[in-house]
Write a protein that holds these residues in place. Structure first.
Motif, mmCIF file in Angstrom:
data_model
loop_
_atom_site.group_PDB
_atom_site.id
_atom_site.type_symbol
_atom_site.label_atom_id
_atom_site.label_comp_id
_atom_site.label_asym_id
_atom_site.label_seq_id
_atom_site.Cartn_x
_atom_site.Cartn_y
_atom_site.Cartn_z
ATOM 1 N N SER A 1 30.335 49.474 53.354
ATOM 2 C CA SER A 1 31.739 49.860 53.079
ATOM 3 C C SER A 1 33.351 48.371 53.003
ATOM 4 O O SER A 1 34.025 49.290 52.707
ATOM 5 N N LEU A 2 33.139 47.878 52.896
ATOM 6 C CA LEU A 2 34.103 47.161 53.050
ATOM 7 C C LEU A 2 34.366 46.432 52.022
ATOM 8 O O LEU A 2 35.422 45.575 51.978
ATOM 9 N N LEU A 3 33.597 46.438 51.759
ATOM 10 C CA LEU A 3 33.286 45.515 49.905
ATOM 11 C C LEU A 3 33.965 46.496 49.107
ATOM 12 O O LEU A 3 34.769 46.000 48.060
ATOM 13 N N ILE A 4 33.788 48.271 49.822
ATOM 14 C CA ILE A 4 34.567 48.889 48.616
ATOM 15 C C ILE A 4 35.858 49.568 49.107
ATOM 16 O O ILE A 4 36.323 50.145 48.725
ATOM 17 N N SER A 5 35.813 48.814 50.068
ATOM 18 C CA SER A 5 37.073 49.561 50.511
ATOM 19 C C SER A 5 38.756 49.338 50.199
ATOM 20 O O SER A 5 39.064 48.038 49.224
ATOM 21 N N VAL A 6 39.741 50.276 49.792
ATOM 22 C CA VAL A 6 41.181 49.792 49.266
ATOM 23 C C VAL A 6 41.710 48.906 49.429
ATOM 24 O O VAL A 6 41.997 47.952 48.112
ATOM 25 N N ALA A 7 41.364 48.100 50.670
ATOM 26 C CA ALA A 7 42.575 47.234 51.170
ATOM 27 C C ALA A 7 41.863 45.735 50.717
ATOM 28 O O ALA A 7 42.439 45.273 50.234
ATOM 29 N N VAL A 8 40.578 46.267 50.784
ATOM 30 C CA VAL A 8 39.626 44.516 50.277
ATOM 31 C C VAL A 8 39.940 44.198 48.951
ATOM 32 O O VAL A 8 39.876 43.366 47.886
ATOM 33 N N SER A 9 39.759 45.552 48.224
ATOM 34 C CA SER A 9 39.404 45.614 46.497
ATOM 35 C C SER A 9 40.889 45.604 46.258
ATOM 36 O O SER A 9 40.773 44.420 45.241
ATOM 37 N N GLN A 10 41.735 45.486 46.790
ATOM 38 C CA GLN A 10 43.165 45.167 46.316
ATOM 39 C C GLN A 10 43.512 44.119 46.575
ATOM 40 O O GLN A 10 44.266 43.180 45.580
ATOM 41 N N TYR A 11 42.849 43.829 47.454
ATOM 42 C CA TYR A 11 43.432 42.687 48.019
ATOM 43 C C TYR A 11 42.092 41.513 47.231
ATOM 44 O O TYR A 11 42.885 40.272 45.895
ATOM 45 N N LEU A 12 41.135 41.733 46.669
ATOM 46 C CA LEU A 12 40.530 40.848 45.260
ATOM 47 C C LEU A 12 40.977 41.396 44.340
ATOM 48 O O LEU A 12 40.969 39.904 43.632
ATOM 49 N N GLU A 13 41.591 42.504 43.863
ATOM 50 C CA GLU A 13 42.215 42.313 42.574
ATOM 51 C C GLU A 13 43.560 41.230 41.965
ATOM 52 O O GLU A 13 43.588 40.902 41.305
ATOM 53 N N LYS A 14 44.039 40.884 43.635
ATOM 54 C CA LYS A 14 45.095 39.820 43.362
ATOM 55 C C LYS A 14 44.249 38.560 43.167
ATOM 56 O O LYS A 14 45.575 38.337 42.530
ATOM 57 N N VAL A 15 43.544 38.153 44.008
ATOM 58 C CA VAL A 15 43.095 36.624 44.129
ATOM 59 C C VAL A 15 42.445 36.586 42.861
ATOM 60 O O VAL A 15 42.794 35.634 42.400
ATOM 61 N N LEU A 16 41.609 37.875 42.356
ATOM 62 C CA LEU A 16 40.471 37.337 41.258
ATOM 63 C C LEU A 16 41.553 37.557 39.386
ATOM 64 O O LEU A 16 41.177 36.872 38.714
ATOM 65 N N ALA A 17 42.881 38.021 39.708
ATOM 66 C CA ALA A 17 43.448 38.108 38.285
ATOM 67 C C ALA A 17 42.104 38.291 37.268
ATOM 68 O O ALA A 17 41.875 39.823 37.974
ATOM 69 N N GLU A 18 42.390 37.913 36.027
ATOM 70 C CA GLU A 18 41.393 38.404 34.925
ATOM 71 C C GLU A 18 39.791 39.037 35.375
ATOM 72 O O GLU A 18 39.402 39.339 34.649
#
Length: 217
Positions: free
Chosen positions: A22-39
């Motif tokens: 659940s944590l890895l698919i949560s909105v907060a974690v997903s949005q954070y990783l989207e910023k960190v991982l970029a492309e």
């Protein structure tokens, strides 16, 4: 004989797997990783699916090992009529998965769409850009979750203490998952989804049965 510590460990393993899932698919974690991982975020869903599958091996394997030293608490009766009921339950669960798949973006679920678009959409999760209230989704809102709960309790032929623990934790996790997904869908679709909630039952088709029983004359 299995020590109580082993059962506590089994519960811990399942809770940790559910929590990580659940944590890895949560909105907060997903949005954070989207910023960190970029492309590189396009690979996130595929990696998430791999992590979920690999880590699932641990609680499942531990449960199977425990069953070698356990006593059967209950089992599906060796009776043709009960066997038909069990078969129908499994068939119903498979139908829920098959029909429910028509209302999910399977390419997104598998991570294929992200490779093409380069983006990960944590808010929409596995739903398409709009939700559908047709087919099985006109009867219940979450066919996949219902199918999962049915399979957990219908597939095992014998129920050991570890089987009961596994089924209980997974069923509870599915119910929690429904609550989390409902929040996402309300955020995404607003009043249209709230109206859908009022008209269609979550898991058990109460509203549909009531409409069939109380038909206007």
């Amino acid at each position: 004989m299995i020590a109580i510590e082993h059962y506590l460990l089994l519960v811990t393993l399942w809770v940790c797997w559910c929590g990580l899932h659940s944590l890895l698919i949560s909105v907060a974690v997903s949005q954070y990783l989207e910023k960190v991982l970029a492309e590189h975020v396009r690979y996130y869903r595929i990696i998430y699916n791999l992590i979920s599958a690999v880590t699932l091996i641990v609680p499942v394997s531990f449960s199977l090992v425990m069953q070698r030293s356990e006593t059967v608490l209950m089992a599906w009766p060796d009776h043709s009529g009960i066997g038909i009921v069990r078969f129908c339950l499994i068939l119903t669960a498979l139908y829920m998965f098959w029909s429910g798949a028509n209302h999910y973006d399977m390419k997104y679920f598998l991570g294929i769409s992200q490779l093409r678009t380069g983006r990960n959409s944590p808010l929409l999760n596995d739903r398409t850009s709009s939700f559908s209230a047709s087919g099985v989704s006109s009867i219940i809102r979450h066919p996949w979750y219902l199918g999962g709960i049915i399979l957990v309790w219908s597939v095992p032929e014998n129920f050991y203490p570890s089987t009961m623990i596994t089924g209980s934790v997974i069923s509870a996790y599915f119910l929690i998952g429904i609550s989390l997904e409902e929040r996402k869908l309300v955020r995404c679709f607003g009043e249209s989804y709230r109206a859908y909630q009022r008209d269609v039952s979550m898991l058990i088709p109460f509203y549909c049965l009531c409409r069939l029983i109380i038909k206007p004359h």
